[in-house]
Design an enzyme around this catalytic site. Structure first.
Site, PDB file in Angstrom:
ATOM      1  N   HIS A 396       0.814  -1.224   0.000  1.00 43.18           N
ATOM      2  CA  HIS A 396       0.000   0.000   0.000  1.00 43.18           C
ATOM      3  C   HIS A 396       0.843   1.267   0.000  1.00 43.18           C
ATOM      4  CE1 HIS A 396       0.096   0.029   4.687  1.00 43.18           C
ATOM      5  NE2 HIS A 396       0.984  -0.817   4.239  1.00 43.18           N
ATOM      6  N   ARG A 397       1.939   1.240   0.770  1.00 46.54           N
ATOM      7  CA  ARG A 397       2.735   2.479   0.850  1.00 46.54           C
ATOM      8  C   ARG A 397       3.504   2.772  -0.436  1.00 46.54           C
ATOM      9  NH1 ARG A 397       1.315   3.977   5.588  1.00 46.54           N
ATOM     10  NH2 ARG A 397       1.127   2.380   7.186  1.00 46.54           N
TER      11      ARG A 397
HETATM   12  O1  S3P Z   1       3.009  -1.394  16.093  1.00 52.28           O
HETATM   13  C1  S3P Z   1       2.568  -0.880  15.055  1.00 52.28           C
HETATM   14  O2  S3P Z   1       1.388  -0.472  14.960  1.00 52.28           O
HETATM   15  C2  S3P Z   1       3.475  -0.752  13.899  1.00 52.28           C
HETATM   16  C3  S3P Z   1       4.828  -0.800  14.093  1.00 52.28           C
HETATM   17  C4  S3P Z   1       5.795  -0.594  12.994  1.00 52.28           C
HETATM   18  O3  S3P Z   1       6.402  -1.840  12.704  1.00 52.28           O
HETATM   19  P1  S3P Z   1       7.881  -2.275  13.238  1.00 52.28           P
HETATM   20  O4  S3P Z   1       7.888  -2.213  14.698  1.00 52.28           O
HETATM   21  O5  S3P Z   1       7.992  -3.666  12.695  1.00 52.28           O
HETATM   22  O6  S3P Z   1       8.851  -1.306  12.620  1.00 52.28           O
HETATM   23  C5  S3P Z   1       5.139  -0.047  11.728  1.00 52.28           C
HETATM   24  O7  S3P Z   1       5.984  -0.181  10.630  1.00 52.28           O
HETATM   25  C6  S3P Z   1       3.833  -0.748  11.441  1.00 52.28           C
HETATM   26  O8  S3P Z   1       3.214  -0.244  10.280  1.00 52.28           O
HETATM   27  C7  S3P Z   1       2.865  -0.544  12.582  1.00 52.28           C
HETATM   28  C1  PEP Z   2       4.589  -2.184   8.073  1.00 49.72           C
HETATM   29  C2  PEP Z   2       3.290  -1.974   7.921  1.00 49.72           C
HETATM   30  O1  PEP Z   2       2.318  -2.827   8.289  1.00 49.72           O
HETATM   31  P1  PEP Z   2       2.181  -3.966   9.399  1.00 49.72           P
HETATM   32  O2  PEP Z   2       1.258  -3.400  10.438  1.00 49.72           O
HETATM   33  O3  PEP Z   2       1.570  -5.119   8.678  1.00 49.72           O
HETATM   34  O4  PEP Z   2       3.537  -4.262   9.950  1.00 49.72           O
HETATM   35  C3  PEP Z   2       2.803  -0.733   7.261  1.00 49.72           C
HETATM   36  O5  PEP Z   2       1.585  -0.462   7.348  1.00 49.72           O
HETATM   37  O6  PEP Z   2       3.589   0.006   6.665  1.00 49.72           O
END
Ligand code: S3P
Ligand code: PEP
Length: 445
Positions: A396-397
């Protein structure tokens, strides 16, 4: 203002060059807050009204999983849900759960289900089966959980059986994904019945602001976590999740980044509503990066606005604290006056796709000079952005970021961007392209 809609999401979308953006976008709910709130509301005692819940693939998998586990919820309108909490006792003891590609669903659910106990399988789309979960499984199995890999060791799918949990002190690695610590933290009150549970973080914790979201929401559901820096967390016994009654989900700060970047690149002002000064999401700090690049940012309690000040300045910074919004900086760097470097973003490699490699490949198609390192990316913009067909890797990003390449902050050009598989935005923002078209002063498609 043109308000076109793509007829349906075709298998690609052609975006026309847009010279000026301006307007206001009401953001969809935060993915990170939505999925945490759903799980905490389900585990809590009492009924929670959740307002502003994100409606997207990632929240659908959490809602679906909760229903399969016997948690009752009602949808009152598109963004309002009523969750009837089970007070830590799930009605269904055996279930097969589809987790799509939602990290915020599979990781916290794995910990909660392993601690509560039962017979559960968790699986997802093929990329989910390539995303690591070993650090979480190791942390849980070390305290008596029974989790097995049914495919590749270290990755979903998982089979969870009833274990004998005993945790007074446990540890979890924090340097691959912060979601493992989030998962263990959210499950900790379920283990801390008669004794405290302390969690030690092994390795340098990444994506720290997401842990703040976790702690904040746990607090709203009545559980306090004692914190010793970023290395140790303790939950005292006798704390239960209790419904706060009603909870409002902020707009998604990562989703905000595309509109703010658009305002910073192509005129503005562009205002996003739903996040502001008071946000609990780390990704609001994306706006600071835009300020560093020379954009003008204004903030209210519940909105942020960006406008451009001429050509953006190149940036060289550590983006470990905002890994998702950092992708937007990589594309904004196309419009900067020199070479930008985004550092400390190794986690990009284990997300929806290998984002370091995907970003490098697609930026090169636009004519940028790109150096891809193990945990950094360096981008030198082209004189003129080339027309290109952008592959999105079911990420998506990638789709949302590269819509920004249709903007022209520097020079006239008569080309267009083709975005392949635009419907992948449904993971967190199904209406993204309509929202983007609404700030474009020219026809976008
Ligand atoms: O805890 C969360 O809601 C998230 C943590 C992040 O992941 P990471 O901790 O793997 O970097 C981020 O990239 C993800 O989209 C959402
Ligand atoms: C890393 C992502 O998603 P997820 O919550 O699946 O880790 C994101 O939304 O960029």
């Amino acid at each position: 203002m043109p308000h076109q809609k793509p007829k349906h999401y075709p298998h690609h979308l052609d975006l026309q060059p847009v010279m000026h953006v301006e307007g206001t976008v009401r953001l969809p709910g935060s993915k990170s807050i939505s999925n945490r709130t759903l799980l905490l509301a389900a585990l809590a005692g009492g009924t929670t009204t959740i307002r502003g819940l994100l409606a997207s693939d990632d929240t659908l998998v959490m809602l679906g999983a909760l229903r399969s586990l016997g948690v009752k919820w009602d949808q009152l309108d598109e963004h309002t849900h009523l969750v009837h909490g089970v007070d830590g006792v799930l009605p269904v003891h055996a279930a097969d759960l589809f987790m799509g590609n939602a990290g915020t669903a599979i990781r916290p659910l794995t910990a909660a289900l392993a601690v509560i106990g039962g017979d559960y399988t968790l699986h997802g789309v093929s990329r989910m089966h390539e995303r690591p979960i070993g650090d979480l499984v190791d942390a849980l199995n070390a305290i008596g959980a029974q989790i097995e890999y049914t495919g590749e060791p270290g990755f979903p799918p998982l089979r969870i059986r009833r274990g004998h949990i005993h945790a007074e002190r446990m540890s979890v690695r924090g340097n691959v994904s912060s979601q493992f610590l989030t998962a263990v933290l959210m499950a900790a009150p379920l283990m801390a019945k008669t004794h405290p549970v302390s969690i030690d973080v092994v390795g340098e914790l990444i994506s720290k602001p997401y842990i703040e979201i976790t702690l904040n929401l746990m607090r709203r559901f009545g559980v306090r976590v004692e914190q010793d820096g970023w290395t140790s967390f303790t939950v005292q016994p006798g704390q239960h999740y209790a419904s706060p009654g009603e909870i409002y989900v902020e707009g998604d700060a990562s989703s905000a980044s595309y509109f703010l970047a658009a305002g910073a690149i192509a005129g503005g002002p562009v205002r996003v509503e739903g996040v502001g000064r008071d946000s609990i999401q780390g990704d609001v700090r994306f706006a600071e990066a835009l300020e560093q690049m020379g954009a003008t940012i204004t903030r209210g309690d519940n909105w942020i606005e960006a406008r451009s000040n001429g050509v953006l300045k190149a940036i060289d910074a550590d983006f470990n604290h905002i890994p998702d919004a950092a992708m937007t900086i990589a594309v904004a760097a196309l419009y900067a006056d020199g070479t930008s470097t985004l550092r400390n973003i190794a986690s990009w490699r284990v997300k929806e796709t290998d984002r370091l490699s995907a970003m490098a490949t697609e930026l090169r198609k636009l004519g940028a000079l790109v150096e891809e390192g193990p945990d950094f990316i360096r981008i030198t913009p082209p004189e003129i952005i080339a027309a290109a067909t952008i592959d999105t890797y079911d990420d998506h990003r990638m789709a949302m970021c590269f819509s920004l390449a249709s903007l022209d902050g520097r020079a006239l050009r008569g080309n267009q961007m083709r975005i392949n598989d635009p419907k992948c935005v449904a993971k967190t923002f199904p209406e993204y392209f309509e929202a983007f078209a609404s700030i474009a002063r020219e026809e976008l498609f």
